[in-house]
Structures are given as structure tokens and as C-alpha cells.
Design a protein around this motif. Structure first.
Motif, PDB file in Angstrom:
ATOM      1  N   PRO A   1       0.831  -1.213   0.000  1.00  0.00           N
ATOM      2  CA  PRO A   1       0.000   0.000   0.000  1.00  0.00           C
ATOM      3  C   PRO A   1       0.863   1.260   0.000  1.00  0.00           C
ATOM      4  N   GLY A   2       0.508   2.194  -0.851  1.00  0.00           N
ATOM      5  CA  GLY A   2       1.241   3.451  -0.941  1.00  0.00           C
ATOM      6  C   GLY A   2       2.355   3.457  -1.954  1.00  0.00           C
ATOM      7  N   ALA A   3       2.765   2.269  -2.445  1.00  0.00           N
ATOM      8  CA  ALA A   3       3.829   2.201  -3.449  1.00  0.00           C
ATOM      9  C   ALA A   3       3.251   2.342  -4.847  1.00  0.00           C
ATOM     10  N   CYS A   4       4.047   2.827  -5.769  1.00  0.00           N
ATOM     11  CA  CYS A   4       3.657   2.822  -7.183  1.00  0.00           C
ATOM     12  C   CYS A   4       4.910   2.681  -8.030  1.00  0.00           C
ATOM     13  N   GLN A   5       4.710   2.262  -9.267  1.00  0.00           N
ATOM     14  CA  GLN A   5       5.815   2.047 -10.203  1.00  0.00           C
ATOM     15  C   GLN A   5       6.094   3.366 -10.922  1.00  0.00           C
ATOM     16  N   ALA A   6       7.172   4.033 -10.539  1.00  0.00           N
ATOM     17  CA  ALA A   6       7.504   5.315 -11.144  1.00  0.00           C
ATOM     18  C   ALA A   6       8.379   5.173 -12.385  1.00  0.00           C
TER      19      ALA A   6
ATOM     20  N   ASP B   1       1.173   7.483  -1.880  1.00  0.00           N
ATOM     21  CA  ASP B   1       0.651   7.826  -0.566  1.00  0.00           C
ATOM     22  C   ASP B   1       1.794   7.677   0.439  1.00  0.00           C
ATOM     23  N   PRO B   2       2.502   8.769   0.733  1.00  0.00           N
ATOM     24  CA  PRO B   2       3.674   8.674   1.621  1.00  0.00           C
ATOM     25  C   PRO B   2       3.345   8.128   3.000  1.00  0.00           C
ATOM     26  N   ASP B   3       2.158   8.451   3.530  1.00  0.00           N
ATOM     27  CA  ASP B   3       1.810   7.971   4.869  1.00  0.00           C
ATOM     28  C   ASP B   3       1.659   6.455   4.897  1.00  0.00           C
ATOM     29  N   LYS B   4       1.009   5.899   3.869  1.00  0.00           N
ATOM     30  CA  LYS B   4       0.851   4.444   3.807  1.00  0.00           C
ATOM     31  C   LYS B   4       2.172   3.753   3.478  1.00  0.00           C
ATOM     32  N   PHE B   5       2.932   4.346   2.595  1.00  0.00           N
ATOM     33  CA  PHE B   5       4.204   3.744   2.194  1.00  0.00           C
ATOM     34  C   PHE B   5       5.214   3.821   3.334  1.00  0.00           C
TER      35      PHE B   5
ATOM     36  N   TYR C   1      -4.113  -1.366  -4.188  1.00  0.00           N
ATOM     37  CA  TYR C   1      -4.426  -0.662  -2.946  1.00  0.00           C
ATOM     38  C   TYR C   1      -4.673   0.825  -3.171  1.00  0.00           C
ATOM     39  N   SER C   2      -4.362   1.299  -4.356  1.00  0.00           N
ATOM     40  CA  SER C   2      -4.412   2.734  -4.633  1.00  0.00           C
ATOM     41  C   SER C   2      -5.777   3.158  -5.168  1.00  0.00           C
ATOM     42  N   PRO C   3      -6.267   4.339  -4.774  1.00  0.00           N
ATOM     43  CA  PRO C   3      -7.493   4.860  -5.383  1.00  0.00           C
ATOM     44  C   PRO C   3      -7.306   5.177  -6.864  1.00  0.00           C
ATOM     45  N   TYR C   4      -6.064   5.163  -7.323  1.00  0.00           N
ATOM     46  CA  TYR C   4      -5.758   5.453  -8.728  1.00  0.00           C
ATOM     47  C   TYR C   4      -5.386   4.196  -9.504  1.00  0.00           C
ATOM     48  N   HIS C   5      -5.847   3.066  -9.030  1.00  0.00           N
ATOM     49  CA  HIS C   5      -5.482   1.785  -9.636  1.00  0.00           C
ATOM     50  C   HIS C   5      -5.747   1.748 -11.142  1.00  0.00           C
TER      51      HIS C   5
END
Length: 264
Positions: free
Chosen positions: A28-33, A41-45, A179-183
Motif C-alpha cells: 500500500p502506498g507504493a507505485c511504479q515510477a 501515498d507517503p503515509d501508507k508507504f 491498494y491505490s485509489p488510482y489503480h
């Protein structure tokens, strides 16, 4: 997975992001940049993890961050002797983007140009030429594995000239995990036109073709593209394809204060 390209640092970061693909998908909070490790989401990550990434890599990506939280993020980074360089977010849903972009996607190309197949071998000469063209246009390319879709759902679009050179390109992929709202959101970018081929409308066409593919092939619900505040030409291009400035969101890259901007 392979096909790393660029400086030693850029190649090391590409490799790190690929090796961590499963971690990114399950955290949760991670994404592939793409070019770096990243979070949406820094708080979740977790700031401890972000701090470790910056300490190890010297860079960490931030995607679709609530604009109201940017100053808090900058404050946290400042305590680590880092800064946040940001880009404006331009966003559209499927219906809006397709309605605007399809008129450009269906335009006939000038006689000397044609659509080229996407390289399927991340380490092929074709891939190297594509990455070199991106670099020549001032972009930091993704790895060959990212561009071919070996790391995750992705599409790369190329226009070639009569001699087989890459004249224009664009790339889209799905950065956000379940886990992201931007899935369902696709990132579009790496839009580049080689110097000899500029001024012929290829940028708008290649961007429109990429948008068409992320919705029809990758089944995205939305698309966003990132543009610096000073890049008027790119802002006009993405707006012509239906995307609009979304002031509630921002994207950025954290780097040490002494470092230059990671990409334009």
C-alpha cells in the motif's frame, strides 16, 4: 528483465524499480515510477522506507499527491536535506480523452512517415535507437523491459521515417497497485519528436495514439500526463487531447538539495 539505458545512475535506478516490481504491486502506498522507486501515498508507504530509498538511490518519485499535502512533504524532505521538484498533473477520463484524441489519432501521416512496430526485445538495436532518441530529446528513458511491457501493462507507440529512424514516440503504462485509489489510472509520457521531424504535428498525433491504446488495450479508466509549468508547447498538446489541469493533484521527484533536476 533488461535493456537498461542512460548514465550509470539511471541504469541502476531502472534496475532497482524492476527488481522491486512485486514489492511495488503488493505494498500500500507504493507505485511504479518507471525510472525510480515511487509512492502515491507517503503515509501508507512510510517515511522510514522513503528515507531509505532516498539514502540508497538519491531519488524517490511521488505520484498523484494531494496538493494540500505538498508543503508537509517538502518539510519532511527538507529535514533530510532534500527537495521536491514538481510537475503539473493533466488528467482526463476515458470518454473525454478518447473523444478529443481520436480525431488526431486517425489523421493520415505525411507520406514519409508510418507507424513502426514496438520493439519486443528489450536489448535489441531497435530498442537502443528508441531510447537514444528519447535521450536526445532531453528525456530520461525507461528501461527496455518497461517499454516492452515486460514489467507490467504498458504500450509504446512509434512513428518512423522513410529510412527506418524513430521520428516520434510516446509511452503509457499502469503505475498504481490494487491498494491505490488510482489503480485504473494510466500514466502517459515519454512523448518525444526527433529534432529533424519537429514542426509537422507528430507530437500531437503520437500522444493521441498513445492515449487511444491505454484505454483500448490497457483498459485504463483515466489517463494523466505530467508537464512542467514552463512547458507551454506540451501543455497545449495534452489539452488538445482532452486532458485538463488538475490543481488538486501534483507529482514530483525528491532529490538531495545539491542534485540537479532529475528529468525535464
Amino acid at each position: 528483465m533488461a535493456g537498461y539505458f542512460g548514465t550509470e545512475m539511471q541504469q541502476r535506478l531502472q534496475a532497482r524499480a524492476e527488481v522491486a516490481a512485486e514489492l511495488i504491486a503488493s505494498t500500500p502506498g507504493a507505485c511504479q515510477a518507471g525510472r525510480t522507486m515511487g509512492c502515491d501515498d507517503p503515509d501508507k508507504f512510510g517515511w522510514d522506507r522513503i528515507g531509505e530509498i532516498i539514502e540508497q538511490d538519491g531519488v524517490c518519485g511521488f505520484r498523484l499527491i494531494d496538493a494540500d499535502n505538498v508543503e508537509e512533504i517538502r518539510s519532511e524532505l527538507s529535514s533530510r536535506a532534500c527537495r521536491l521538484d514538481t510537475w503539473d498533473v493533466f488528467l482526463a477520463d476515458r470518454e473525454t480523452a478518447l473523444a478529443a484524441s481520436e480525431k488526431f489519432a486517425h489523421l493520415p501521416l505525411p507520406a514519409e512517415y508510418s507507424l513502426s512496430p514496438t520493439p519486443i526485445d528489450p536489448e535489441s538495436d531497435h530498442m537502443r535507437r528508441l531510447q537514444a532518441m528519447m535521450a536526445g530529446a532531453g528525456l530520461v528513458p525507461f528501461s527496455g523491459s518497461m517499454l516492452t511491457g515486460a514489467v507490467g501493462s504498458a504500450t509504446t507507440v512509434l512513428i518512423g521515417d522513410a529510412e527506418g529512424n524513430v521520428a516520434a514516440c510516446a509511452h503509457g503504462y499502469m503505475p498504481h497497485n490494487a491498494y491505490s485509489p488510482y489503480h485504473g489510472y494510466a500514466w502517459g509520457g515519454l512523448v518525444a519528436v526527433a529534432e529533424p521531424h519537429r514542426g509537422k504535428g507528430l507530437g500531437k498525433v503520437i500522444n493521441a495514439l498513445m492515449i487511444n491504446r491505454v484505454f483500448r488495450h490497457l483498459k485504463a479508466s483515466h489517463i494523466y500526463e505530467l508537464v512542467s509549468a514552463s512547458n507551454v508547447a506540451s501543455r497545449r498538446m495534452v489539452e488538445a487531447c482532452g486532458l485538463r489541469l488538475e490543481p488538486t493533484l501534483t507529482c514530483g521527484i525528491a532529490t538531495p538539495n545539491k542534485s540537479g533536476r532529475f528529468t525535464k
